[in-house]
Every structure is written in C-alpha cells, then in structure tokens.
Motif scaffolding. Structure first.
Motif, PDB file in Angstrom:
ATOM      1  N   SER A 248       0.858  -1.182   0.000  1.00 49.22           N
ATOM      2  CA  SER A 248       0.000   0.000   0.000  1.00 49.22           C
ATOM      3  C   SER A 248       0.897   1.234   0.000  1.00 49.22           C
ATOM      4  O   SER A 248       1.856   1.310   0.763  1.00 49.22           O
ATOM      5  CB  SER A 248      -0.889  -0.017   1.248  1.00 49.22           C
ATOM      6  N   PHE A 249       0.605   2.178  -0.885  1.00 49.04           N
ATOM      7  CA  PHE A 249       1.419   3.388  -1.006  1.00 49.04           C
ATOM      8  C   PHE A 249       1.468   4.133   0.320  1.00 49.04           C
ATOM      9  O   PHE A 249       0.446   4.501   0.883  1.00 49.04           O
ATOM     10  CB  PHE A 249       0.856   4.282  -2.108  1.00 49.04           C
ATOM     11  N   ALA A 250       2.677   4.332   0.823  1.00 50.46           N
ATOM     12  CA  ALA A 250       2.884   5.076   2.074  1.00 50.46           C
ATOM     13  C   ALA A 250       3.050   6.556   1.730  1.00 50.46           C
ATOM     14  O   ALA A 250       4.133   6.996   1.354  1.00 50.46           O
ATOM     15  CB  ALA A 250       4.108   4.548   2.801  1.00 50.46           C
ATOM     16  N   TYR A 251       1.974   7.284   1.845  1.00 48.80           N
ATOM     17  CA  TYR A 251       1.972   8.712   1.491  1.00 48.80           C
ATOM     18  C   TYR A 251       2.240   9.531   2.745  1.00 48.80           C
ATOM     19  O   TYR A 251       1.383   9.676   3.623  1.00 48.80           O
ATOM     20  CB  TYR A 251       0.615   9.079   0.886  1.00 48.80           C
ATOM     21  N   LEU A 252       3.475  10.051   2.836  1.00 49.89           N
ATOM     22  CA  LEU A 252       3.905  10.794   4.027  1.00 49.89           C
ATOM     23  C   LEU A 252       4.590  12.089   3.601  1.00 49.89           C
ATOM     24  O   LEU A 252       5.792  12.278   3.822  1.00 49.89           O
ATOM     25  CB  LEU A 252       4.857   9.928   4.867  1.00 49.89           C
ATOM     26  N   PRO A 253       3.855  12.998   2.992  1.00 50.09           N
ATOM     27  CA  PRO A 253       4.475  14.217   2.457  1.00 50.09           C
ATOM     28  C   PRO A 253       5.090  15.120   3.530  1.00 50.09           C
ATOM     29  O   PRO A 253       5.966  15.923   3.231  1.00 50.09           O
ATOM     30  CB  PRO A 253       3.312  14.912   1.742  1.00 50.09           C
ATOM     31  N   GLU A 254       4.650  14.954   4.783  1.00 46.13           N
ATOM     32  CA  GLU A 254       5.224  15.767   5.855  1.00 46.13           C
ATOM     33  C   GLU A 254       6.629  15.281   6.219  1.00 46.13           C
ATOM     34  O   GLU A 254       7.425  16.050   6.771  1.00 46.13           O
ATOM     35  CB  GLU A 254       4.315  15.752   7.096  1.00 46.13           C
ATOM     36  N   LEU A 255       6.942  14.026   5.904  1.00 49.08           N
ATOM     37  CA  LEU A 255       8.269  13.477   6.155  1.00 49.08           C
ATOM     38  C   LEU A 255       9.101  13.386   4.884  1.00 49.08           C
ATOM     39  O   LEU A 255      10.316  13.596   4.919  1.00 49.08           O
ATOM     40  CB  LEU A 255       8.148  12.075   6.784  1.00 49.08           C
TER      41      LEU A 255
END
Length: 466
Positions: A248-255
């Motif tokens: 599952s795509f790990a979407y973590l734009p803050e990191l």
C-alpha cells in the motif's frame, strides 16, 4: 483458487472503514519513530563488543547503497542523486572503513547467514565499484554455504554484465522494483519503466541462472484505476516472479517532501484502496500464489511459504525471511542494525555519514536499547505478523510470565477482532483467521505499548493500514 484463502477476500466495507488507520508495518518493534539520540556511536561500539562473544551465532548484514539517477515521486527510501562520480568514490571509501571497523569489534564472530544490498539502486554502481564492496565483505566475513545473498535492482539500469557478476559472486535472490506497469501511473510517479524493460530484465535474470526473483508492486498510486491495476497484475502473473510484495502506497508528504509532487486528491479513498488489494489477492491466489500476510505472496514451494506453514517464518528490515540471525549489522547511510538487543541507525544525511566515518568513529545517530517488556512485545508482534499465531505457552516459557495476566488489557482490546472474525482465541493461542490476514497490522498494534503512549504524548506518523 486455493479454498483455504478465499475468505480473506470477502471483508465487508464496514470492516475496511473500521480498521483503516495509521499504523506500523512492524519491520521492528519498538518502531523507528520512538528511537532517540540517546543511542549513538559509543553505545553501538559497546553493543558490538558484547555481541563479539557469541562466536557461533551467525549474522545478518544489510548494506545501503543510496544512489539513483532520479528520485521517483512516490519513493520513501533514503536516496542520494550524485552530481559527480566522486560522490560515489567518497561514499565507498567510507563504507569500506565502516566494514573494517565493525569487523574489528566483532573479532572472530564473522559468519553471515543473510547478506542484502538495498538502496537507492545498488546496480547504479558499476561492476568494478560493486566488487570493491563485496571484496571488503568477503575479506572480513564468511558467507555460509546456505546464506541468502540478495539485492534490489532497477530494471532500467541493470545490465547483463551486472547479472553475470552477481551470479558469479553467489547472489541467489533478486528483488526488482516494478510499482505499476501502466504508463500513465508511471508518469504520475516520475518513473518511466515500460513493460518491455521489465520483461526483458526478468528474462535476462532467468537466462543468467537466477531462480528466485521478487517483484515489488504498489497500489494506491495516482492515476491508478481498478481495470488498469488488474492489467498490471495479469501481466505480472505472465512473467511469473517467485515472490511478490504488493505494498500500500505510504503517502507521508510531511516526512518525504518530494512526495508533495503527488496531491492528496489524486489518491484513492480507503475503500478503493481495499479494492486494489482485493484484486491482487484474488488474481495471485487463483493463479497459484500463497498469501503470506499483509502484503506478500510466494509460490507454493517457496521457502517463505514452507516456513510459514511450519511456524518458523521471521521478519526484519529486509522483509520476511527464513534466515534471520540474532544480530543484524547495518552498513551505510541510514542503515539500521540490531545488535545485543539494541537498535541502531546511521545518519541519513550523506555528508554527515561520510564525515563521521572519516573521523574514525561510527555514524550512529539514534537507536533504542530494548527493555524486557520490549522483548516480550517484540516476540508477540513478530509471531502474529509472520506466522499468524501466538502460542501462549511458548511466550510464557521464553520470558517466564503468565500471558493472560501480563496482557490482560490487550486481551480485552482483542475482543473486537474476535467478534469481527479476524482472530480466534483459546486457552493456548491467538490465531489470525484467513479473513484477518488483511488486518494483521491492526491485530499486532494492540500489543504496541508505544502507540498507547503516543496518544497522550506526541502522535507518531505511519502509513495507513488499508
């Protein structure tokens, strides 16, 4: 279709909504976000010295080669884009010094059961550059005859010369980044990798002599459609890799700031993401693959499948494995190790890593020494994540506790999983059901003491479980 695995595809929408939340993948426990800078080079040196006395116990070794030609927008790995070739030379010089320094401290403890090269793109290096690293490892460590020697490759830069070299140097597993075979999806994630390139690469691997090939796929990416993803799965089945990781795509734009090239509104909602995973489950299982759990599949006779059937599958930062050693040595920028019950991680900043090693020390900048409670919970979580069962008597005997007393509050929390038919509970064991395999991260989270602390302290950042 394998009748034993059909139930896991029938999760109703209410369960998907109920259990979709942020949570760890549990490549470690305690998880990386709770580690601190209280563990540094001094603590790592002490751990290596303590570990050196266990001469007959084998090691796992991970080496990080961070280089890529271009950063893909979806990527969550520690990557460095070299502007000049001297960056590679400087890095390899530091890497070889770190290898020698670790070997000096481990003294006669040098047997290796698992060696993995990750990135970045390890095959970004030339064969001559890669040989320097392998030569350094083989000078100081002994690869056991049954060792797993594996590498992550990018089909776009991997040559026949690379493959011939890897086979000659005893590599026996190849992991290939694919993500999605749809060109519109590839454009949206900044990764141009046409199907023919992937097909040519897997054919070249087999013609060279590799018999254990893994594909990495990702669902939940921008521009993905259910029909398009189904086509990617069907094409993948035609190529018949031995193992599959369907993340599952790990979407973590803050990191990961580069992920901001992807907008939240471009991504599917939780129910649609579940449908992507459902397509993968249905097609892979109906075409002979075994669902290991969470996001991995393997062929029926693959050693991962056999190990899970026999209750001896394990897991570390390199993924599911049957070759996990008591201690893991991490080498290179951002590399993670586990030595003498202590997690350690090198600095993820390229320049800082080189400077620390060149100064005569290590680049360790954070980690965690595990408490007895950490070790107990680590055992419970690993059992659930890998073998889908937790035997109370085994845990009681290993740690001299009474499971029902120690985990009285956790047993109360697990009642909802039992009610939802994701888990069964009897006097001797907790067992994840076929339906529960898709929610195994959620089950494991019940045993995570740090998640409870974070709700009253500072929130921890993880990808979504669905």
């Amino acid at each position: 279709m394998n009748n034993d695995q059909t139930e896991l595809m029938s999760a109703p929408l209410n369960l998907v909504k109920k259990y979709d939340r942020a949570g760890p993948r549990y490549t470690s426990y305690p998880t990386v976000p709770v580690w601190s800078d209280a563990v540094g080079a001094e603590q790592y040196i002490a751990a290596l010295k303590a570990a050196s006395s266990k001469v007959e116990q084998p090691l796992s070794v991970y080496i990080h080669l961070p280089f890529c030609e271009k950063r893909c927008y979806f990527c969550a790995c520690n990557v460095f884009i070299p502007r000049q070739r001297s960056h590679i030379t400087d890095y390899l010089t530091a890497l070889l010094k770190e290898i020698d320094r670790i070997a000096d401290l481990l003294q006669n403890r040098n047997k290796v059961i698992q060696l993995h090269f990750g990135g970045g793109t390890p095959t970004y290096l030339s064969v001559l550059e890669f040989a320097q690293v392998l030569d350094a490892i083989e000078r100081r460590f002994e690869l056991l005859d049954n060792a797993e020697v594996s590498i992550e490759i990018d089909p776009r830069v991997t040559t026949s010369e690379h493959l011939q070299f890897l086979l000659q140097r005893n590599f026996n597993r190849i992991s290939m980044g694919v993500q999605d075979l749809n060109e519109e999806v590839q454009k949206a994630i900044g990764r141009n990798q046409p199907y023919q390139i992937t097909k040519k690469c897997i054919n070249s691997c087999r013609e060279t002599g590799f018999t254990n090939i893994n594909f990495d796929l990702i669902y939940g990416l921008p521009q993905q459609t259910l029909s398009g993803f189904k086509e990617t799965i069907l094409k993948t089945i035609e190529l018949r890799p031995d193992r599959l990781a369907v993340y599952s795509f790990a979407y973590l734009p803050e990191l990961k700031l580069h992920q901001r090239r992807i907008k939240q509104e471009q991504l599917p909602d939780p129910h649609t993401k579940y449908l992507f995973s459902k397509i993968a489950y249905e097609l892979f299982v109906s075409n002979g693959y075994h669902f290991i759990g969470m996001d991995h599949f393997s062929t029926p006779n693959d050693e991962l499948t056999v190990a899970q059937r026999e209750g001896r599958l394990s897991r570390n930062f390199m993924g599911y494995t049957v070759h996990k050693a008591p201690d893991l040595i991490g080498i290179g920028t951002s590399a993670i190790g586990y030595v003498d019950k202590t997690y350690v991680q090198n600095s993820s900043k390229f320049e800082n890593y080189i400077a620390a090693v060149e100064s005569g020390s290590f680049a360790t900048n954070r980690g965690l020494k595990l408490s007895e409670d950490d070790l107990i919970r680590e055992y419970a979580i690993t059992s659930i994540m890998c073998n889908l069962v937790l035997h109370k008597d085994e845990l009681n005997g290993r740690f001299h506790i009474d499971f029902n007393e120690y985990f009285v509050s956790e047993l109360s929390e697990l009642a909802t999983f039992i009610d939802d038919k994701l888990l069964t509970h009897d006097n001797n064991s907790l067992r994840v059901t076929e339906l529960g395999r898709g929610f195994v991260r959620n089950v494991a989270m019940v045993f995570d003491a740090y998640l409870k602390k974070s709700s009253t302290d500072r929130p921890l950042t993880f990808s979504r479980t669905i």
